[in-house]
Design an enzyme around this catalytic site. Structure first.
Site, PDB file in Angstrom:
ATOM      1  N   ASP A   1       0.832  -1.209   0.000  1.00 39.30           N
ATOM      2  CA  ASP A   1       0.000   0.000   0.000  1.00 39.30           C
ATOM      3  C   ASP A   1       0.868   1.261   0.000  1.00 39.30           C
ATOM      4  O   ASP A   1       1.983   1.262   0.539  1.00 39.30           O
ATOM      5  CB  ASP A   1      -0.896  -0.027   1.253  1.00 39.30           C
ATOM      6  CG  ASP A   1      -2.055   0.948   1.136  1.00 39.30           C
ATOM      7  OD1 ASP A   1      -2.305   1.467   0.029  1.00 39.30           O
ATOM      8  OD2 ASP A   1      -2.718   1.195   2.164  1.00 39.30           O
TER       9      ASP A   1
ATOM     10  N   ARG B   1     -11.775   2.357  -8.668  1.00 35.94           N
ATOM     11  CA  ARG B   1     -10.870   3.483  -8.970  1.00 35.94           C
ATOM     12  C   ARG B   1     -11.189   4.037 -10.364  1.00 35.94           C
ATOM     13  O   ARG B   1     -11.957   3.452 -11.103  1.00 35.94           O
ATOM     14  CB  ARG B   1      -9.425   2.987  -8.891  1.00 35.94           C
ATOM     15  CG  ARG B   1      -9.112   2.545  -7.481  1.00 35.94           C
ATOM     16  CD  ARG B   1      -7.670   2.230  -7.278  1.00 35.94           C
ATOM     17  NE  ARG B   1      -7.461   1.958  -5.859  1.00 35.94           N
ATOM     18  CZ  ARG B   1      -6.314   2.049  -5.238  1.00 35.94           C
ATOM     19  NH1 ARG B   1      -5.237   2.394  -5.898  1.00 35.94           N
ATOM     20  NH2 ARG B   1      -6.227   1.785  -3.953  1.00 35.94           N
TER      21      ARG B   1
ATOM     22  N   SER C   1      -7.314  -5.678  -5.858  1.00 32.65           N
ATOM     23  CA  SER C   1      -8.404  -6.279  -5.096  1.00 32.65           C
ATOM     24  C   SER C   1      -9.719  -6.214  -5.860  1.00 32.65           C
ATOM     25  O   SER C   1      -9.857  -5.433  -6.825  1.00 32.65           O
ATOM     26  CB  SER C   1      -8.556  -5.565  -3.749  1.00 32.65           C
ATOM     27  OG  SER C   1      -9.238  -4.345  -3.928  1.00 32.65           O
TER      28      SER C   1
ATOM     29  N   ASN D   1     -10.806  -2.743  -6.079  1.00 30.34           N
ATOM     30  CA  ASN D   1     -10.022  -1.752  -6.823  1.00 30.34           C
ATOM     31  C   ASN D   1     -10.655  -1.317  -8.149  1.00 30.34           C
ATOM     32  O   ASN D   1     -10.251  -0.315  -8.739  1.00 30.34           O
ATOM     33  CB  ASN D   1      -8.594  -2.263  -7.079  1.00 30.34           C
ATOM     34  CG  ASN D   1      -7.715  -2.207  -5.846  1.00 30.34           C
ATOM     35  OD1 ASN D   1      -6.764  -2.984  -5.699  1.00 30.34           O
ATOM     36  ND2 ASN D   1      -7.996  -1.284  -4.929  1.00 30.34           N
TER      37      ASN D   1
ATOM     38  N   ARG E   1       1.725  -5.022   6.112  1.00 39.32           N
ATOM     39  CA  ARG E   1       1.063  -3.982   5.324  1.00 39.32           C
ATOM     40  C   ARG E   1       1.895  -2.706   5.424  1.00 39.32           C
ATOM     41  O   ARG E   1       2.255  -2.277   6.528  1.00 39.32           O
ATOM     42  CB  ARG E   1      -0.357  -3.710   5.808  1.00 39.32           C
ATOM     43  CG  ARG E   1      -1.036  -2.647   4.936  1.00 39.32           C
ATOM     44  CD  ARG E   1      -2.470  -2.388   5.297  1.00 39.32           C
ATOM     45  NE  ARG E   1      -3.075  -1.509   4.294  1.00 39.32           N
ATOM     46  CZ  ARG E   1      -4.311  -1.613   3.847  1.00 39.32           C
ATOM     47  NH1 ARG E   1      -5.096  -2.539   4.305  1.00 39.32           N
ATOM     48  NH2 ARG E   1      -4.757  -0.758   2.939  1.00 39.32           N
TER      49      ARG E   1
END
Ligand code: FPP
Length: 246
Positions: free
Chosen positions: A24, A75, A69, A72, A192
């Site tokens: 990320d 977006r 994902s 996603n 993460r």
């Protein structure tokens, strides 16, 4: 250096054989530089190679990375199209090196929504590297933990409907066999980057007993050195899997 950090022989505790990473912070990394978000994704893709290459010395046999994902797709069209182009280019450009470096590549996630050209590149890369065993790299693409469990439950229900399986045989082990990850061990450690402390639908079932590490570094800045330090830290923790150790 990374090797020393992950050497757990003195504590007699094993390092994480399977590390999963939520990569990320690409967008913020680009924004900080006044560049479009895709610039960050390209920088992020370069980090993937560095982290994969660091795995053998750290004793990490399995590396699973979250590339795209099921959420996603929300977006902008520009970003989604740019990411899909980036995945195609990544496979085309990296295939030869991955093969040479002994990396076995697998993809998890629902391929139905991905374009044909990308899916065929994914299939070919899986086949090309299927004889490798040095590092097992799994790329989660159009992946969501709930979606994976739902698809597994559907296939399982179908087997029951066809009379090939009894509902009485459905236990955690049987369900695991229907997951995209059925050939992989569960992750020992989930990292993460970028300071967010969420799991965002990543490997929900498989990470039931995993350790979590949330680090502030944005993914394009995440180096093999930092990866090695985190992997080394894992070795001195004690995992009990719900039991009480003597
Ligand atoms: C999250 O950062 C990152 C992604 C959604 C894409 C991950 C993709 C890569 C690292 C690139 C390539 C990967 C491969 C396998 C070639 P973000 O955009 O959510 O960042 P932000 O939270 O700062 O906006």
């Amino acid at each position: 250096m990374a090797k020393d950090l992950a050497d757990n022989s003195e504590t007699d505790r094993k390092g994480p054989g399977h590390v999963a990473v939520i990569m990320d912070g690409n967008g913020r990394w680009a924004q900080q530089r006044g560049r479009p978000r895709l610039f960050g994704h390209h920088a992020g893709a370069k980090r993937v190679r560095e982290i994969v290459n660091a795995c053998p010395d750290l004793g990490v046999k399995y590396l699973t990375i979250f590339a795209f994902s099921t959420e996603n797709w929300k977006r902008t069209q520009t970003e989604v199209a740019g990411l899909m182009r980036l995945f195609r280019r990544y496979i085309e450009r990296e295939a030869r090196d991955l093969l040479r470096e002994g990396v076995r590549v697998r993809f998890i996630g629902d391929r139905m929504k991905l374009d044909e050209k990308l899916v065929s590149l994914m299939d070919n890369l899986e086949l090309l590297t299927s004889g490798n065993d040095r590092v097992h790299l799994t790329i989660a693409l159009n992946y969501g933990g709930r979606d994976e469990v739902t698809r597994a439950a559907q296939r399982l229900a179908y087997e029951v409907e066809q009379g090939r399986l009894s509902y009485k045989d459905v236990d955690a082990e049987t369900l695991s066999k229907f997951l995209d990850t059925h050939v992989l061990p569960d992750p020992d450690l989930v990292i993460r980057t970028s300071g967010e402390a969420r799991i965002s639908n990543f490997l929900l079932w498989q990470s039931a007993y995993a350790e979590y590490e949330f680090v502030d570094t944005l993914w394009p800045d995440f180096s093999a050195g930092e990866f090695g330090k985190i992997v080394g830290r894992y070795g001195v923790r004690e995992r009990r899997f719900g039991a009480v150790l003597a």
